[in-house]
Design an enzyme around this catalytic site. Structure first.
Site, mmCIF file in Angstrom:
data_model
loop_
_atom_site.group_PDB
_atom_site.id
_atom_site.type_symbol
_atom_site.label_atom_id
_atom_site.label_comp_id
_atom_site.label_asym_id
_atom_site.label_seq_id
_atom_site.Cartn_x
_atom_site.Cartn_y
_atom_site.Cartn_z
ATOM 1 N N HIS A 13 12.398 35.295 26.666
ATOM 2 C CA HIS A 13 13.305 35.875 25.666
ATOM 3 C C HIS A 13 13.068 37.363 25.463
ATOM 4 O O HIS A 13 13.916 38.048 24.900
ATOM 5 C CB HIS A 13 13.155 35.142 24.331
ATOM 6 C CG HIS A 13 13.715 33.755 24.361
ATOM 7 N ND1 HIS A 13 14.951 33.438 23.836
ATOM 8 C CD2 HIS A 13 13.228 32.604 24.871
ATOM 9 C CE1 HIS A 13 15.190 32.145 24.014
ATOM 10 N NE2 HIS A 13 14.156 31.608 24.638
ATOM 11 N N ASP A 71 13.938 45.670 23.609
ATOM 12 C CA ASP A 71 14.354 44.365 23.106
ATOM 13 C C ASP A 71 14.846 43.539 24.278
ATOM 14 O O ASP A 71 15.557 44.064 25.147
ATOM 15 C CB ASP A 71 15.499 44.542 22.088
ATOM 16 C CG ASP A 71 15.378 43.596 20.908
ATOM 17 O OD1 ASP A 71 14.829 42.488 21.093
ATOM 18 O OD2 ASP A 71 15.839 43.959 19.812
HETATM 19 P P1 ADQ Z 1 14.089 38.553 17.861
HETATM 20 O O1 ADQ Z 1 13.114 39.617 18.218
HETATM 21 O O2 ADQ Z 1 13.808 37.807 16.626
HETATM 22 O O3 ADQ Z 1 14.331 37.530 19.054
HETATM 23 P P2 ADQ Z 1 17.064 39.193 17.651
HETATM 24 O O4 ADQ Z 1 17.714 38.863 18.924
HETATM 25 O O5 ADQ Z 1 17.579 40.453 17.037
HETATM 26 O O6 ADQ Z 1 15.488 39.398 17.738
HETATM 27 O O7 ADQ Z 1 17.290 38.007 16.668
HETATM 28 C C1 ADQ Z 1 16.977 38.107 15.335
HETATM 29 C C2 ADQ Z 1 17.726 37.023 14.561
HETATM 30 O O8 ADQ Z 1 17.141 36.932 13.279
HETATM 31 C C3 ADQ Z 1 19.200 37.349 14.388
HETATM 32 O O9 ADQ Z 1 19.935 36.180 14.509
HETATM 33 C C4 ADQ Z 1 19.263 37.890 12.969
HETATM 34 O O10 ADQ Z 1 20.477 37.638 12.288
HETATM 35 C C5 ADQ Z 1 18.139 37.135 12.296
HETATM 36 N N1 ADQ Z 1 17.616 37.932 11.186
HETATM 37 C C6 ADQ Z 1 16.937 39.085 11.238
HETATM 38 N N2 ADQ Z 1 16.679 39.525 9.985
HETATM 39 C C7 ADQ Z 1 17.224 38.631 9.149
HETATM 40 C C8 ADQ Z 1 17.308 38.523 7.712
HETATM 41 N N3 ADQ Z 1 16.783 39.430 6.889
HETATM 42 N N4 ADQ Z 1 17.933 37.445 7.222
HETATM 43 C C9 ADQ Z 1 18.465 36.528 8.024
HETATM 44 N N5 ADQ Z 1 18.425 36.576 9.358
HETATM 45 C C10 ADQ Z 1 17.810 37.617 9.907
HETATM 46 C C11 ADQ Z 1 13.846 37.371 20.398
HETATM 47 C C12 ADQ Z 1 13.919 38.603 21.302
HETATM 48 C C13 ADQ Z 1 15.350 39.138 21.347
HETATM 49 C C14 ADQ Z 1 16.302 38.031 21.809
HETATM 50 C C15 ADQ Z 1 16.081 36.759 21.000
HETATM 51 C C16 ADQ Z 1 16.867 35.585 21.572
HETATM 52 O O11 ADQ Z 1 13.036 39.618 20.838
HETATM 53 O O12 ADQ Z 1 15.449 40.258 22.214
HETATM 54 O O13 ADQ Z 1 17.638 38.469 21.634
HETATM 55 O O14 ADQ Z 1 14.711 36.380 20.985
HETATM 56 O O15 ADQ Z 1 16.558 35.395 22.916
#
Ligand code: ADQ
Length: 470
Positions: free
Chosen positions: A157, A365
């Site tokens: 991921h 990311d």
């Molecule tokens: P993450 O590093 O967690 O995931 P991301 O893809 O941005 O990063 O996902 C974060 C999720 O958490 C989003 O769905 C977002 O809405 C949610 N989120 C963040 N802050 C929030 C808040 N305050 N309240 C509610 N929800 C919140 C890892 C990898 C990424 C990859 C994903 C999936 O680092 O690059 O996209 O896995 O593979």
């Protein structure tokens, strides 16, 4: 057709019926688990004094969830240690934060062996296994050592780092060799795939053929790019739902005619929050007419707070926000609204939809789903503008965003200015192209492509026998 066995550090809640409030990955894997009568196995999140390997099994509608407790030392060395203090920073290009301690490596190997040992009795010969993320890279090796010949796929991921950076990891070769015990390995982006291929050619004396099969260490593995997506239709429906509408109204009142820029992230140094705040400060300093007319809402959920680097970034962000707000705020306006809370996905959808700009500027990311959520939540007739870091995997797909270098304050500041000034017809044109991609490359497409490739991957039991240890 065999069953699907999903293995990840933590398990999701695939039977949850709250839809978009739960998260696309758990929903998508839940659907696949039901289709293939599968099992999702992972750590319970609990610790016990002595590891017993006792499985806790919950049978849901079609899918079974199986978890195991780990020891406190496992949590410290494997989870907080090797996974989150060694691999996470290294894979996000922060070798300055990457801690190389032998005990972490031992904990990582021990927990991967414990996972393999615990899941082994659940496996049947026809099952196919899908392992997720950096916590479990050597899991296939541990399973092969125990005689498992099933197809095993791995999806990363997070990014795979550039060869020279990866080589700073002690035992880097051993970790890559373990990758060759899978049948299929999936990356989020071409950038990650080519970094891995570069390592295979340059450090492991290996080869990649034109069909995407890598050969090294006397073994073969199929490589591929499988960009993850959202449950886009569910997210768009959530943006039209009641909770979203309630937040839209609440935000409309609090905007009082001002324009909102939004950031939503886990509070993680890879997300570039400090650099983002400094770029926004630069924008304010250079654009006096924006004062009191614009604000940045940054929602940042605290994360991994047992790890020191996370305590430090949190303290730094508190300080930077305080300084910028102290310098620019007026009695009835603050430039940064900084919120350390978690919101439900349908609430977030409503908040996103009121923002003129989605500011997504990670320093590195794997993909970044916030960029896709921001787009999915926009009103089609008057959408906002996505500003996206070129170092997010999402940038390979979302070319109609304003792509920026998150390390350059000037570039991000210019993009904010351009985004706020962009005429509606250009915003609509860019958004239509973006939403088409978000819907087409959704989480179901990602899952189906990976499962299909895994079932088609060349799998040779003879190769496996050659590598199995006595
Ligand atoms: P993450 O590093 O967690 O995931 P991301 O893809 O941005 O990063 O996902 C974060 C999720 O958490 C989003 O769905 C977002 O809405 C949610 N989120 C963040 N802050 C929030 C808040 N305050 N309240 C509610 N929800 C919140 C890892 C990898 C990424 C990859 C994903 C999936 O680092 O690059 O996209 O896995 O593979």
């Amino acid at each position: 057709m065999g069953r699907l066995i999903v293995i990840s550090n933590r398990v999701g809640q695939p039977d949850d019926t709250r839809g978009a409030s739960v998260g696309g990955l758990a929903m998508a894997l839940g659907a696949a688990l039901r289709e293939y009568n599968g099992i999702w196995f992972g750590w319970s999140g609990r610790t016990v004094e002595t590891f017993t390997g006792q499985l806790s099994v919950q049978r849901g509608q079609g899918a079974t969830i199986a978890t195991v407790d780990l020891e406190e030392q496992d949590r410290d060395e494997y989870y907080n240690g090797y996974a989150n203090r060694t691999l996470w920073p290294l894979f996000h290009y922060r070798i300055d934060l990457s801690a190389y301690e032998r005990s972490f490596n031992e904990g990582y190997a021990r927990v991967n062996a414990r996972f393999a040992q615990t899941v082994l009795p659940l496996l049947e010969p026809d099952d196919f296994i899908w392992v997720h993320d950096y916590h479990l890279i050597p899991l296939a090796r541990e399973l092969r050592r125990r005689g498992v010949k099933n197809r095993i796929g791995f999806f990363l991921h997070i990014p795979w780092p550039a060869r020279r950076l990866f080589a700073t990891l002690p035992l880097h070769r051993e970790l890559v060799e373990a990758v060759f015990d899978y049948d299929l390995v999936g990356f989020q982006s071409h950038d990650s795939l080519s970094a891995f291929e570069d390592y295979v050619r340059g450090e492991a004396e290996g080869e990649i053929d034109s069909g995407g099969i890598a050969q090294a260490f006397g073994r073969r593995v199929r490589l591929g790019v499988f960009p993850i997506g959202l449950d886009a239709d569910a997210f768009m429906a959530a943006a039209r739902g009641e909770a979203a509408a309630a937040w839209r109204e609440r935000m409309r009142v609090s905007l009082a005619g001002r324009r909102m820029i939004i950031g939503v992230d886990r509070l993680d140094y890879s997300k570039g929050l400090e650099e983002r705040f400094l770029a926004y400060e630069e924008y304010l300093a250079n654009t006096p007419e924006a004062l009191e007319q614009v604000f940045l809402l940054q929602i940042a959920t605290p994360s991994r707070d047992e790890v020191e680097a996370y305590q430090e970034i949190r303290a730094r962000l508190d300080a930077v926000t305080g300084r910028i707000n102290g310098a620019f705020a007026t009695p009835d306006w603050v430039p940064i609204r900084y919120v350390n809370r978690t919101y439900r996905r349908d609430e977030l959808a409503g908040i996103y939809s009121m923002a003129a700009i989605g500011l997504v500027t990670p320093l590195r990311d794997g993909m970044n789903l916030v960029a896709k959520e921001y787009v999915a939540a926009q009103p089609p007739e008057d959408p906002g503008v996505l500003i996206l870091s070129r170092f997010a995997g999402a940038a390979e797909q979302m070319e109609e965003a304003l792509i920026v270098n998150p390390f350059s304050r000037e570039e991000v500041s210019d993009a904010i200015e351009a985004g706020l000034a962009m005429p509606r017809d250009e915003r609509v044109r860019r958004w239509e192209s973006l939403i088409e991609g978000v819907r087409r490359h959704d989480v179901a497409a990602w899952r189906d492509a990976f499962v299909e490739a895994l079932l088609a991957a060349p799998c040779s039991p003879a190769d496996r026998l050659a590598t199995a240890e006595p």
